[in-house]
Scaffold this active site. Structure first.
Site, PDB file in Angstrom:
ATOM      1  N   LEU A  65       0.828  -1.205   0.000  1.00 32.13           N
ATOM      2  CA  LEU A  65       0.000   0.000   0.000  1.00 32.13           C
ATOM      3  C   LEU A  65       0.864   1.258   0.000  1.00 32.13           C
ATOM      4  CD1 LEU A  65      -2.436  -1.490   2.631  1.00 32.13           C
ATOM      5  CD2 LEU A  65      -3.039  -0.943   0.254  1.00 32.13           C
ATOM      6  N   PRO A  66       0.261   2.424  -0.320  1.00 32.99           N
ATOM      7  CA  PRO A  66       1.082   3.634  -0.452  1.00 32.99           C
ATOM      8  C   PRO A  66       1.835   4.039   0.823  1.00 32.99           C
ATOM      9  CG  PRO A  66      -1.055   3.961  -1.478  1.00 32.99           C
ATOM     10  CD  PRO A  66      -1.127   2.643  -0.761  1.00 32.99           C
ATOM     11  N   THR A  96       6.289   0.652   2.271  1.00 30.39           N
ATOM     12  CA  THR A  96       7.264   1.448   3.032  1.00 30.39           C
ATOM     13  C   THR A  96       6.480   2.426   3.888  1.00 30.39           C
ATOM     14  OG1 THR A  96       8.846   1.316   1.217  1.00 30.39           O
ATOM     15  CG2 THR A  96       9.229   3.025   2.867  1.00 30.39           C
ATOM     16  N   LYS A 171      15.071   0.063   5.796  1.00 27.66           N
ATOM     17  CA  LYS A 171      14.671   0.688   4.526  1.00 27.66           C
ATOM     18  C   LYS A 171      14.902   2.209   4.546  1.00 27.66           C
ATOM     19  CE  LYS A 171      12.311   1.449   0.694  1.00 27.66           C
ATOM     20  NZ  LYS A 171      12.791   1.094  -0.623  1.00 27.66           N
ATOM     21  N   LYS A 246       9.280  10.937  -0.010  1.00 26.20           N
ATOM     22  CA  LYS A 246       8.448  10.242   0.989  1.00 26.20           C
ATOM     23  C   LYS A 246       9.340   9.496   1.997  1.00 26.20           C
ATOM     24  CE  LYS A 246       5.856   6.093   1.603  1.00 26.20           C
ATOM     25  NZ  LYS A 246       5.520   4.797   1.070  1.00 26.20           N
TER      26      LYS A 246
HETATM   27  P1  NAD Z   1       1.035   2.436  -6.149  1.00 24.62           P
HETATM   28  O1  NAD Z   1       0.374   3.710  -5.786  1.00 24.62           O
HETATM   29  O2  NAD Z   1       1.296   2.113  -7.566  1.00 24.62           O
HETATM   30  O3  NAD Z   1       0.198   1.193  -5.533  1.00 24.62           O
HETATM   31  C1  NAD Z   1      -0.509   1.236  -4.333  1.00 24.62           C
HETATM   32  C2  NAD Z   1      -1.837   0.520  -4.574  1.00 24.62           C
HETATM   33  O4  NAD Z   1      -2.579   0.468  -3.344  1.00 24.62           O
HETATM   34  C3  NAD Z   1      -2.723   1.247  -5.592  1.00 24.62           C
HETATM   35  O5  NAD Z   1      -3.105   0.348  -6.618  1.00 24.62           O
HETATM   36  C4  NAD Z   1      -3.906   1.737  -4.772  1.00 24.62           C
HETATM   37  O6  NAD Z   1      -5.120   1.766  -5.504  1.00 24.62           O
HETATM   38  C5  NAD Z   1      -3.945   0.694  -3.666  1.00 24.62           C
HETATM   39  N1  NAD Z   1      -4.657   1.146  -2.465  1.00 24.62           N
HETATM   40  C6  NAD Z   1      -4.583   2.350  -1.851  1.00 24.62           C
HETATM   41  N2  NAD Z   1      -5.387   2.361  -0.763  1.00 24.62           N
HETATM   42  C7  NAD Z   1      -5.969   1.130  -0.709  1.00 24.62           C
HETATM   43  C8  NAD Z   1      -6.901   0.540   0.175  1.00 24.62           C
HETATM   44  N3  NAD Z   1      -7.389   1.218   1.227  1.00 24.62           N
HETATM   45  N4  NAD Z   1      -7.283  -0.731  -0.060  1.00 24.62           N
HETATM   46  C9  NAD Z   1      -6.792  -1.423  -1.116  1.00 24.62           C
HETATM   47  N5  NAD Z   1      -5.907  -0.914  -1.999  1.00 24.62           N
HETATM   48  C10 NAD Z   1      -5.502   0.350  -1.777  1.00 24.62           C
HETATM   49  O7  NAD Z   1       2.401   2.400  -5.287  1.00 24.62           O
HETATM   50  P2  NAD Z   1       3.658   1.436  -5.514  1.00 24.62           P
HETATM   51  O8  NAD Z   1       4.645   2.115  -6.377  1.00 24.62           O
HETATM   52  O9  NAD Z   1       3.157   0.073  -5.847  1.00 24.62           O
HETATM   53  O10 NAD Z   1       4.272   1.445  -4.036  1.00 24.62           O
HETATM   54  C11 NAD Z   1       3.716   0.684  -2.985  1.00 24.62           C
HETATM   55  C12 NAD Z   1       4.642   0.778  -1.779  1.00 24.62           C
HETATM   56  O11 NAD Z   1       5.938   0.295  -2.139  1.00 24.62           O
HETATM   57  C13 NAD Z   1       4.849   2.205  -1.264  1.00 24.62           C
HETATM   58  O12 NAD Z   1       4.882   2.172   0.150  1.00 24.62           O
HETATM   59  C14 NAD Z   1       6.188   2.609  -1.846  1.00 24.62           C
HETATM   60  O13 NAD Z   1       6.867   3.578  -1.056  1.00 24.62           O
HETATM   61  C15 NAD Z   1       6.919   1.271  -1.831  1.00 24.62           C
HETATM   62  N6  NAD Z   1       8.009   1.156  -2.821  1.00 24.62           N
HETATM   63  C16 NAD Z   1       7.815   1.566  -4.107  1.00 24.62           C
HETATM   64  C17 NAD Z   1       8.852   1.444  -5.024  1.00 24.62           C
HETATM   65  C18 NAD Z   1       8.679   1.897  -6.458  1.00 24.62           C
HETATM   66  O14 NAD Z   1       9.690   1.986  -7.177  1.00 24.62           O
HETATM   67  N7  NAD Z   1       7.459   2.153  -6.921  1.00 24.62           N
HETATM   68  C19 NAD Z   1      10.090   0.896  -4.629  1.00 24.62           C
HETATM   69  C20 NAD Z   1      10.238   0.436  -3.319  1.00 24.62           C
HETATM   70  C21 NAD Z   1       9.179   0.584  -2.419  1.00 24.62           C
END
Ligand code: NAD
Length: 297
Positions: A65-66, A96, A171, A246
């Site tokens: 999740l975000p 994260t 992290k 973030k």
């Molecule tokens: P993203 O926004 O693409 O995905 C998050 C998903 O969660 C979305 O599809 C959203 O609709 C869903 N969501 C939000 N609230 C929700 C709820 N209440 N119930 C169900 N689903 C819900 O983000 P991401 O890039 O996939 O990142 C996810 C996590 O991973 C974050 O914490 C980010 O910091 C971490 N992260 C991301 C990366 C990257 O390169 N994108 C790398 C390492 C870590």
């Protein structure tokens, strides 16, 4: 084969869930947005209409999740994962988030008799797609032993960092160090440019000298020396500046709670804030090179 509930099928969660399906697990997925649930179904997963349905479907429940508020919302409350998960299920949060939330949610899970791991990742979307992520895991030894084989279907390096919250600590410290070394690398290359030293000469010297670091050697923010780096494709992400900001905010929040002095981390957070406020949040985090070059004009 395990039964797995997967909640949060975004840029990272979507391909991670798809890799679990490829590894022959039965994956039931949920997201607030419907399109990624349909994508998972096309790849052989099952759709769920609510958090509760996905949570009840697995011996393991994974979330991606975000940020902290969404994690609290999805885990806690009468229709949340902790209330609806099967008896004996293992919960794994790969988002994260702040250390405090990770520990509070793990404590609520323990109170309900459920084991929980915080398992944030590094490796980005390409790592999620390729199943090559690094997982930094906090939680009990027993929970780690149970979760490890599942995480191995999505990653290459799985490290147990200690009790709940320690995965998140690893992290945010890693990313604070990375941000500082990226900015230091940018400043060095911008100064050398001003003083008339060719980019390739500086790279050849520094990348084999005492200032060598991952941001320089593998991801050089100055275009030229590292052909695969985002600097050679207009700073297309990669790992976005918004995501780096973030993580820097999380590091500063944790430093405040622990009364730890992180002056370089604070400066890095301010610089990324400026960069993102300038409309560059979607660029790769190495794109801060452009701002630092401009500041030296
Ligand atoms: P993203 O926004 O693409 O995905 C998050 C998903 O969660 C979305 O599809 C959203 O609709 C869903 N969501 C939000 N609230 C929700 C709820 N209440 N119930 C169900 N689903 C819900 O983000 P991401 O890039 O996939 O990142 C996810 C996590 O991973 C974050 O914490 C980010 O910091 C971490 N992260 C991301 C990366 C990257 O390169 N994108 C790398 C390492 C870590």
């Amino acid at each position: 084969m395990a039964t797995i509930g997967f909640i949060g099928l975004g840029n990272m969660g979507g391909p991670m869930a798809a890799n679990l399906v490829k590894s022959q697990h039965q994956v039931t997925g949920y997201d607030v947005v419907t399109a990624p649930v349909g994508n998972l179904e096309q790849q052989g997963g099952k759709p769920a209409a609510t958090v509760a349905e996905a949570a009840a479907a697995g011996d393991i429940v994974i979330t991606m999740l975000p940020a902290g508020p969404q994690v609290r919302q999805v885990y806690l409350g009468p229709d949340g994962i902790i209330a609806k998960a099967k008896k004996g299920a293992l919960l794994i949060d790969c988002s994260t988030i702040d250390v405090e939330t990770a520990r509070a949610v793990a404590a609520a899970a323990a109170e309900a008799g459920l084991q929980m791991l915080d398992a944030p990742v590094s490796g980005g979307v390409m790592g999620a797609q390729g199943g090559t992520l690094t997982f930094m895991v906090g939680g009990s030894e027993a929970a780690f032993r149970k979760g490890r084989p599942i995480l191995e279907n999505m990653g290459r390096t799985i490290v147990h960092a200690g009790p709940s919250g320690n995965g998140q600590i690893a992290k945010i410290c890693n990313n604070m160090i990375l941000a500082c070394s990226m900015i230091a690398t940018c400043e060095g290359f911008a100064l050398a440019e001003k003083l008339g030293l060719p980019v390739q000469t500086l790279f050849d010297i520094c990348s084999t000298s005492t200032s060598q670091n991952w941001a320089m050697n593998n991801y050089c923010p100055m275009p030229g020396p590292v052909p695969a780096a985002p600097s050679n494709r207009g700073y297309a992400a990669g790992f976005t500046a918004a995501n780096m900001l973030k993580d820097l905010r999380l590091s500063q929040q944790a430093a405040g709670t622990a009364a730890a002095a992180t002056p370089l981390g604070a400066a890095a957070a301010n610089l990324y804030q400026l960069f993102v406020d300038g409309g560059n949040g979607a660029l790769d985090f190495s794109g801060i090179m452009q701002m630092i070059r401009r500041q030296q004009e």
